[in-house]
Design a protein around this motif. Structure first.
Motif: not given
Length: 412
Positions: A28-33, A60-67, A198-200
């Protein structure tokens, strides 16, 4: 156990996947969403004194990727005094247009195992992991209870999203009826999602056209939102998160509303975990402000173009040194805008800069927003179908055209 192994082996033969690959757990890695550029608010973006002290602010914010889990980065970078927070909660929003949450999703956010946190002056602070699995393109609420009034609240003025503030502790409230509202974010720098590699990350560095001036409040229809949706629709690219690091009024060379692009490059781009791609859409405010108050000499025009190109080179050099692919975006037309009232000389500056951006090798890739947004009959102006009404900022339809114009091959 033996039967389970046989089943796995049979599946591996059927699908051509080695048993060891299927059994191996991920790293697992941490990536900003989600993220926003932080700055000191000025002018009409400053809240009345006493608004935040002892109050709860729900954003309220909107994510761009899952986790699988998330964590929150709070910011106090604009202040010379510590920021005292009594508590934070996160939850799934009922919708992006109200303060209501889904109560069963509510989670407390801890910092070093505590609900309260003191963030040093000029610093940011990451929370402990929160057991909430964000989905991609999901609206989440982050509620912050301020122990006292911040001396200089760190903010992102152009949120294009409604925030809600109410005196007292309302961290666990299902909704916040009677709350005051405004379209700014405060103290909130990013949400990071824990995911398997992978995540980027794709970072968009820009001005108000990236920040979303002209987009729909609570509509999540900036060009970066459209890009995130397109990436999530591609099975091969949904591992990419999209961060909007636009600031209204931002410039390449001089401070305006927020620090100039070169000054904020390290914090807003390089410091973001997992950055693989950078899209740069900056420069229209440099061209516009040059002659807004009075005409200047031909030499001053030439110097501006030269210095802008020098700034682009600096961004490319510094990003490439970090292994980041840098994508240049051409500057949109703006003749007809009453604020900058550009003339033929300003248009010549824009064309000169765009020629350099398009030149192969200067960037690692190009997105030709100019070609998409301009009026074919009057290429120095924005097409009426894409104009928000001021000749400078696109409408939601314009932002959709911009996001659709980005080749996803750039991210392969």
């Amino acid at each position: 156990m033996q039967r389970f192994t046989v089943v796995i082996a049979s599946l591996s033969v059927a699908f051509g996947v080695p048993v060891t690959a299927m059994a191996k757990s991920c790293s697992p890695i941490w990536v900003p969403t989600w993220a926003s550029s932080q700055m000191l608010p000025t002018g009409e973006n400053v809240l009345p004194k006493g608004t935040l002290g002892g109050a709860t602010l729900r954003q309220i914010v909107r994510t761009s990727s899952a986790g699988q889990r998330l964590r929150i980065r709070l910011s106090n970078v604009a202040s010379s005094d510590p920021l005292r927070i009594s508590g934070v909660t996160v939850a799934e929003a009922e919708s992006p247009t109200s303060s209501a949450i889904k109560p069963q999703s509510l989670k407390p956010v801890l910092f070093d195992g505590r609900r309260d946190v003191i963030i040093p002056a000029g610093a940011e602070y990451l929370s402990d992991p929160v057991p909430l699995a964000p989905s991609a393109l999901q609206s989440l609420t982050v509620s912050i209870h301020y122990a006292e009034e911040p001396s200089a609240p760190t903010s992102h003025p152009g949120s294009r999203a409604t925030s809600y503030v109410l005196p007292g502790d309302h961290l666990a409230d299902p909704a916040m009826p009677g709350a005051k509202t405004f379209a700014h974010w405060f103290s909130l720098a990013s949400l990071e999602a824990e995911t398997c590699a992978p995540a980027a990350t794709v970072v968009a560095l820009g001005d108000s056209i990236t920040d979303g001036r002209g987009a729909t409040t609570d509509g999540n229809d900036r060009w970066t939102d459209g890009l995130a949706s397109r990436l999530q629709a591609s099975p091969k690219l949904r591992h990419l998160a999209v961060l909007n690091q636009g600031i209204g009024g931002n410039r390449l060379l001089n401070d305006g509303l927020g620090p100039n692009a070169l000054a904020r490059l390290d914090r807003d781009v390089m410091a973001q975990p997992g950055v693989r791609y950078l899209i740069v859409l900056e420069g229209i405010n440099d061209i516009g402000t040059l002659t807004r108050e009075a005409p200047v000499s031909d030499a001053a025009h030439e110097q501006l173009v030269s210095r802008m190109i020098g700034a682009y080179r600096q961004i490319v050099l510094r990003a490439r040194a970090r292994g980041i692919k840098v994508i240049g975006a051409t500057i949109l037309p703006f003749v007809g805008n009453e604020y900058y009232h550009p003339d033929a000389r300003n248009e010549a500056d824009r064309q000169a800069v765009n020629r350099w951006i398009r030149q192969p090798g200067n960037f690692d890739g190009v997105v030709d927003f100019d070609r998409v947004i301009r009026d074919p009959a009057r290429p120095d102006r924005m097409h009426a179908a894409y104009d928000s009404g001021d000749g400078l900022h696109p409408s939601p339809a314009g932002y959709r055209a911009m996001s659709d114009a980005i080749s996803l091959e750039l991210f392969k």
